[in-house]
Design a protein around this motif. Structure first.
Motif, mmCIF file in Angstrom:
data_model
loop_
_atom_site.group_PDB
_atom_site.id
_atom_site.type_symbol
_atom_site.label_atom_id
_atom_site.label_comp_id
_atom_site.label_asym_id
_atom_site.label_seq_id
_atom_site.Cartn_x
_atom_site.Cartn_y
_atom_site.Cartn_z
ATOM 1 N N GLY A 1 0.827 -1.207 0.000
ATOM 2 C CA GLY A 1 0.000 0.000 0.000
ATOM 3 C C GLY A 1 0.856 1.248 0.000
ATOM 4 N N LEU A 2 0.436 2.255 -0.775
ATOM 5 C CA LEU A 2 1.233 3.469 -0.938
ATOM 6 C C LEU A 2 1.039 4.388 0.271
ATOM 7 C CD1 LEU A 2 0.408 4.054 -4.713
ATOM 8 C CD2 LEU A 2 2.167 2.593 -3.696
ATOM 9 N N GLU B 1 -5.405 13.319 -11.722
ATOM 10 C CA GLU B 1 -4.033 12.845 -11.857
ATOM 11 C C GLU B 1 -3.716 11.696 -10.907
ATOM 12 O OE1 GLU B 1 -1.125 16.086 -12.269
ATOM 13 O OE2 GLU B 1 -2.814 17.469 -12.533
ATOM 14 N N GLY B 2 -4.347 11.710 -9.751
ATOM 15 C CA GLY B 2 -4.110 10.632 -8.790
ATOM 16 C C GLY B 2 -3.446 11.153 -7.534
ATOM 17 N N HIS B 3 -2.892 10.225 -6.767
ATOM 18 C CA HIS B 3 -2.307 10.583 -5.481
ATOM 19 C C HIS B 3 -0.836 10.136 -5.508
ATOM 20 C CE1 HIS B 3 -2.226 10.161 -0.845
ATOM 21 N NE2 HIS B 3 -2.094 11.426 -1.167
ATOM 22 N N ILE B 4 -0.440 9.218 -4.635
ATOM 23 C CA ILE B 4 0.949 8.758 -4.669
ATOM 24 C C ILE B 4 1.211 7.961 -5.953
ATOM 25 C CG2 ILE B 4 2.700 7.417 -3.443
ATOM 26 C CD1 ILE B 4 1.927 10.088 -2.097
ATOM 27 N N VAL C 1 12.792 1.912 -7.599
ATOM 28 C CA VAL C 1 13.252 2.891 -6.611
ATOM 29 C C VAL C 1 12.076 3.780 -6.194
ATOM 30 C CG1 VAL C 1 14.783 4.865 -6.240
ATOM 31 C CG2 VAL C 1 15.640 2.822 -7.400
ATOM 32 N N ALA C 2 11.277 4.185 -7.162
ATOM 33 C CA ALA C 2 10.094 4.995 -6.851
ATOM 34 C C ALA C 2 9.161 4.240 -5.907
ATOM 35 C CB ALA C 2 9.364 5.373 -8.141
ATOM 36 N N LEU C 3 9.024 2.946 -6.131
ATOM 37 C CA LEU C 3 8.145 2.147 -5.264
ATOM 38 C C LEU C 3 8.698 2.068 -3.846
ATOM 39 C CD1 LEU C 3 7.100 -0.767 -7.656
ATOM 40 C CD2 LEU C 3 5.695 1.133 -6.843
ATOM 41 N N ARG C 4 9.996 2.011 -3.742
ATOM 42 C CA ARG C 4 10.595 1.978 -2.399
ATOM 43 C C ARG C 4 10.225 3.239 -1.621
ATOM 44 N NH1 ARG C 4 15.516 -0.292 0.031
ATOM 45 N NH2 ARG C 4 15.767 0.740 2.028
ATOM 46 N N ILE C 5 10.340 4.399 -2.265
ATOM 47 C CA ILE C 5 10.080 5.637 -1.533
ATOM 48 C C ILE C 5 8.581 5.891 -1.372
ATOM 49 C CG2 ILE C 5 12.269 6.542 -2.408
ATOM 50 C CD1 ILE C 5 10.741 8.683 -3.880
ATOM 51 N N ALA C 6 7.775 5.085 -2.065
ATOM 52 C CA ALA C 6 6.320 5.203 -1.901
ATOM 53 C C ALA C 6 5.794 4.246 -0.839
ATOM 54 C CB ALA C 6 5.619 4.923 -3.231
ATOM 55 N N THR C 7 6.660 3.393 -0.306
ATOM 56 C CA THR C 7 6.175 2.341 0.594
ATOM 57 C C THR C 7 7.034 2.254 1.865
ATOM 58 O OG1 THR C 7 7.473 0.654 -0.615
ATOM 59 C CG2 THR C 7 5.184 0.985 -1.292
#
Lengths: 559, 559
Positions: free
Chosen positions: A66-67, A272-275, A291-297
């Motif tokens: 989950g973001l 546009e959305g959220h995270i 990498v983007a997913l890491r900083i989103a989770t």
């Protein structure tokens, strides 16, 4: 033996087994094809060989934890918490770190209680940081003053995880006693340090502040990271820092970085959305998806010591998103504690109001005299910062749409102490006016317009409705009522987003810039450089004092 | 205003300014040329323009944050805490996470108190995890039994930061009540999970264990990392896992990895180093220096929530090393809280003893009967694991140096309940015997030899001295007395290292393997696969039960 332990060992059936998931692991930024066993809302097992009382075949779909939004003011969406939750859950967000700073400025502890109460009624985990700066600076006068003593009863309460953004940088650097007492409320302390650098940044960090979401340049990001500050890449409706900061995020720094939306209107959340939107934009800016997913989770969870989430691993919450099969990052379904979400119906929120104690100014009260070289607040497209501009003006030619020099007015909403008036460049309006009761951080009434009559009409509508956003001009009036504390709508998110769209089109029709209402809401924000407007008049943020429109006039040392 | 805040702002002189340092930042794995301002042991500022009451020009030397050992048993160095500290400080280590598991097995809470007390007398920060498994498993009988209730008074005490390695994997997986109570003592819980995988690993993690230092293969490392476990790369005297695990450490996983030495004798600390040695070996194994430095500094601090250290950043401890100018990583000077260390003189430690309550066995008591196919403990070079081997043997030909099948004896040190006897392959001795009172985890007396007479001589020396390591054979006796709890020497570290060197040479002369005493100390370790020896006899770790030397004999189901 606890049943979850038995389920982890495979000796007891899980509640649900999600088969054939392509699971993202933030720990090593990798994907793994595995089954995911969930019991009582927790991940109990990953791998093969689990049985569940119910089973779902994900057929190889990508599954990510989950973001997480590391810093948001829910009020800035203009939605009540439950509607905000319904919206962002559908975009894959399962946890937000929220600072109820806006409603606290209007209603004090009562506002914080309201957000805590409303936040509990949704599957979204709304974890609260206590508003550290109500009012934002000692010179601001909003609807409440919150001392460390006022905040103390909230510290340690369920759902309260730390101290919110400490905007009173001057107070921190001066070692102010009240600021120091607030910093002692928690060992998790969010910072707010726009453009802070060098010794002042060192002193701010030494004082115990740990993170920042106000960074705008790669050099600033680099210095803050190296000094130990957690970096939140912010992408709000008008505060668009993600593209500039994306290069600062590397596999090495990812554990220190997070996404944040801070202030994002409902229409942007819908369109546009959220995270999920932050992830798409980060990837478009060259960041690796993993990498983007890491900083989103995981990264924001680590920063806030939320060891119970941030990854799909044994013992953590079964919060996750199932992605669409296309090449783009697109959340198809969101699961919170193992249950699919997004199908809850709209429910009318509980109301909370604060009476508007101001009367409409008369035209004389918003007059700007001249002629002379005037200070003009300069908007910066896509940024929350403003510039301190100078233009020669004459009284009869204010506002001057040919040079985009409009009149701005801020009326004290709480005390009927009159209005501050100034000039602003960058809104682009060629006719009409806009006004609103969302006006960081005191949330007075703020208006910008091309003619005093339209400005006063717009302000009158806001007062009459006890809150709202209003566009007046081109022979029409468009309104979004904000009856909840003068900050939030009580309507479903899609209706709010639609009405924001109408306001956007109305403003566009009058020549105005996109997201004019969000820009409007920051005109009075005395904690971000450079020039702002308060009910007392212009405010020079760097100098920390009121200044007149005409620098040469009495009592002003000029620049 | 607090003077440190003033110093950070540069309005008050710092205690010391280190000029022209090439500072390593673990946050982004980068180097920065800057001045470092220190006051009251804290970093107050980095950058230019600081003044200090004293100043040192580092002339561009590389400076890295103080090194951290994520998991160590100080007792295993054979040094008392102050001597251990003196030694590792000189190698750049400023913080160790120590589990006084060994002395606790001998002396219970009194042993923990001793280590806490002695640890306070050194500049090294010795942060303690409470020994969770005394004895290591319910079937072991050492010098003490520590229940959750016994440990409770230590939880939250200054210098105690969590629960140490939970070795009782079976107890965890069974949801054992006493194990569960221990897990509730802290929310920082170190694991111990050799070869654990799949559902059992999931269940172990679900139970709240968070880290592991027993990983030996890259595949094991990958699974554990992905399941959310912190990975400690161990490099002890005989447990050499670093080279195999180095590839698991990437810029992405670095925040989840640390170095640990676990059990490292003083001679290795002197000859090879401590965490500095781990860094050199990691780089030799292909790890980038900047990544190795991250896992030697910030990562273990993050894992243990030590937010006051791990980097040279404002507000953190001024613990750092100045490196030599050569290409290799070499610590020249260590600073703890801003002060140069390494020049303290040796001071005799306080003593603590536990009487040896065992009498020397007679030759009949250590006889192994035959003939038959015998179980033989197989050493694995460079590993702590053993193998369960089978050899045909005859009574008259035991020990058999031609096949390197030696006799091993473990005598209950605490109760005089006799000895367990078994066979071991891999020590290589062609004559003589060795014995010691360091014998994980119960620390009974353990001996290995080629002849009963030498074995008994060595054991007698250990009993007479109330602790020590002894080599007997080739017409000589070499000894390192360990009077402190039978585990540690009271001598200066260089003398202990020298004596260990003599023991090493003596063993080599008799044909033995390197680090034979460390291998000897693990012979009785019932929490690591596969085959071990206790005072009761052979122990099959996987099966969790005693087994006879000859599988076919009475009561044994065989394999």
């Amino acid at each position: 033996m606890h049943p979850n332990l038995a389920a982890a060992r495979g000796t007891l059936a899980a509640d649900t087994v999600f088969r054939n998931a392509e699971i993202y692991h933030p720990f090593d930024c990798s994907w793994e094809r595995a089954d995911l066993a969930v019991r009582e809302g927790l991940v109990v097992g990953l791998g093969a060989g689990y049985q569940g009382r119910s089973e779902q075949d994900l057929a190889g779909a990508r599954v990510v934890p989950g973001l997480v939004d590391a810093h948001v003011h829910i009020e800035s969406s203009l939605l009540c918490p439950a509607e905000y939750a319904r919206l962002v859950l559908s975009r894959g967000t399962t946890t937000v770190i929220a600072d109820p700073h806006e409603i606290a400025n209007v209603l004090g502890v009562q506002g914080i209680e309201y957000m805590l109460h409303e936040g509990r009624a949704t599957p979204l985990d709304i974890l609260v940081l206590l508003p550290s700066c109500v009012p934002a600076t000692p010179s601001d006068a909003g609807g409440a003053v919150l001392t460390a003593e006022d905040l103390l009863p909230f510290a340690g309460r369920k759902g309260v995880i730390g101290l919110g953004e400490m905007m009173d940088v001057a107070g921190v650097l001066a070692g102010d006693g009240e600021v120091t007492r607030k910093l002692r409320l928690s060992d998790i302390r969010d910072g707010h340090a726009p453009l802070l650098s060098g010794k002042d940044l060192n002193a701010y960090l030494l004082s115990g502040l740990q993170s920042d979401h106000e960074t705008t340049t790669p050099a600033e990001a680099r210095e803050k990271l190296r000094r130990g500050m957690y970096l939140f890449l912010r992408e709000g409706s008008t505060e668009r820092n993600l593209r500039d900061l994306a290069p600062a995020v590397t596999p090495c720094t990812a554990s220190r970085c997070s996404f944040a939306t801070d202030d994002r209107h409902a229409d942007m959340l819908v369109a546009e959305g959220h995270i999920d939107d932050c992830i798409r934009k980060a990837v478009a800016s060259g960041m690796e998806l993993e990498v983007a997913l890491r900083i989103a989770t995981l990264s924001p969870c680590d920063r806030f010591r939320l060891t119970d989430r941030g990854a799909l691993a044994p013992g953590r919450l079964a919060d996750f998103c199932v992605l669409g099969s296309g090449p783009e990052f697109r959340v198809e379904r969101t699961f919170k504690r193992g249950e699919a979400v997004g199908e809850q119906p709209y429910r009318k929120p509980r109301g909370i109001r604060r009476a508007f104690a101001c009367t409409l100014p008369d035209p004389d009260g918003i007059r700007i005299r001249g002629p002379g070289e005037a200070r003009v607040i300069g908007l910066v497209p896509g940024q929350i910062t403003t510039r301190d501009l100078r233009f020669p003006v004459e009284e009869g030619q204010i506002p001057d749409t040919s040079r985009d020099i409009l009149k701005a007015v801020v009326c004290d909403r709480y005390r009927d102490r009159g209005c501050g008036t100034g000039l602003v460049h960058g809104f682009g309006l060629r006719e009409g006016a806009i006004a609103g009761s969302v006006s960081h951080d005191a949330h007075n009434i703020v208006a910008v317009g091309t003619a005093d009559r339209d400005i006063l009409t717009a302000i009158r509508r806001v007062i009459e409705r006890e809150g709202g956003l209003v566009a007046v001009g081109a022979d029409q009036v468009t309104e979004l009522p904000l009856p909840v504390a003068g900050l939030m709508s009580a309507a479903p998110y899609d209706r709010v987003a639609a009405r924001l769209g109408e306001l956007e089109r109305h403003v566009e029709q009058m020549g105005g810039i996109p997201h004019a209402f969000m820009q409007l809401s920051f005109l009075a924000l005395t904690v971000i450089p450079a020039l702002r407007l308060t009910p007392r008049g212009l405010f020079d943020v760097a100098a920390g004092r009121d200044v007149p429109v005409f620098p040469g006039s009495g009592g002003d040392p000029g620049t």
